[in-house]
Every structure is written in structure tokens, then in C-alpha cells.
Design a protein around this motif. Sequence first.
Motif, PDB file in Angstrom:
ATOM      1  N   LEU A   7       0.832  -1.197   0.000  1.00 36.81           N
ATOM      2  CA  LEU A   7       0.000   0.000   0.000  1.00 36.81           C
ATOM      3  C   LEU A   7       0.873   1.255   0.000  1.00 36.81           C
ATOM      4  N   GLU A  64      -2.097   7.203   2.251  1.00 35.00           N
ATOM      5  CA  GLU A  64      -2.433   5.783   2.377  1.00 35.00           C
ATOM      6  C   GLU A  64      -3.903   5.588   2.758  1.00 35.00           C
ATOM      7  N   ALA A  68      -6.463   3.554   0.410  1.00 30.77           N
ATOM      8  CA  ALA A  68      -7.174   2.391   0.971  1.00 30.77           C
ATOM      9  C   ALA A  68      -8.677   2.541   0.760  1.00 30.77           C
ATOM     10  N   VAL A 115      -1.776  -5.991  -1.507  1.00 32.82           N
ATOM     11  CA  VAL A 115      -2.099  -4.563  -1.439  1.00 32.82           C
ATOM     12  C   VAL A 115      -3.568  -4.383  -1.081  1.00 32.82           C
ATOM     13  N   GLU A 118      -4.088  -5.341   2.544  1.00 32.69           N
ATOM     14  CA  GLU A 118      -3.544  -4.294   3.414  1.00 32.69           C
ATOM     15  C   GLU A 118      -4.490  -3.087   3.446  1.00 32.69           C
ATOM     16  N   ALA A 119      -5.025  -2.715   2.292  1.00 38.21           N
ATOM     17  CA  ALA A 119      -5.979  -1.603   2.216  1.00 38.21           C
ATOM     18  C   ALA A 119      -7.236  -1.912   3.031  1.00 38.21           C
TER      19      ALA A 119
END
Length: 134
Positions: A7, A64, A68, A115, A118-119
Motif C-alpha cells: 500500500l 495511504e 485504501a 495490497v 492491506e488496504a
Amino acid sequence: MFRIESLAELAELAELGEPLYVRYSKGPDADRAEVSVDYESGCRLPGLSVNRLDPQPWWDRPVEHWVARQLRQYVHLAEEDRYAWVLTGAVVGRGPDCEPLLMSVRPIARLSDQVVDEATRLYRQVFDVGDDGT
């Protein structure tokens, strides 16, 4: 297309200045042969339906967090043969959810599942998930 694995790496890319977008689909090759469709009306859209990755000027949180949130908007479209990828292009209109519609698409990168995961974790940590705004 290169692959983005974190991310943080995606957020860094989103800050470079070029308008970037995310799309969940079978990828750029498949999208060259298809058009986006409004599923409720059946209307063909004049470009690919995407979500903007670079934060708006009013955004006062970390990049970030924005990225996200944007990845989470259409994550339900990620199925076994569909994935998230980053692209740029010319905005030619707005879709039924007010999302940008792109033509003259240029693929940039494919996002790893890591990714998106994580988002999802960050999104659930920092946003009031489930608040409908009323």
C-alpha cells in the motif's frame, strides 16, 4: 505492467502528480475488447469505469488512507478472474455512481492481492465503516 506489492508503494505512486485510477477487471487486454455498462439501465458507458487514486486537495489525512478507501469502493468486483490494476487516461464522462469514465487508457501496474488486503485492514482501522452518513 509492473506489480505493486504494498500500500505504501501505491500511495507513493499516487502522489507523483499524474491522475491515476484503479479498476477491477480481467485486465487491460480484456478491457480493450469490452465497454463498461450501467448494470441497472443496461446503458453502454463511453469509457471504462474507474476510481481515482490520487487524493483530492481537501484531503488532510495520510495518502495511504485515501488510497485504501478508494481501493475498497469496488473491491466487491474482485473475483477469481478479476483483479485490481492502476491506469491513467482521458476522462470522458461520469458513470452512474459519479465515477470517472476513461478512454485512451494506459495501463500502469497490477496490484497484488496483498495490497488489497492491506488496504482492507487499514480501511477498517481508520474509517467509521458502516456509517451511512445520516
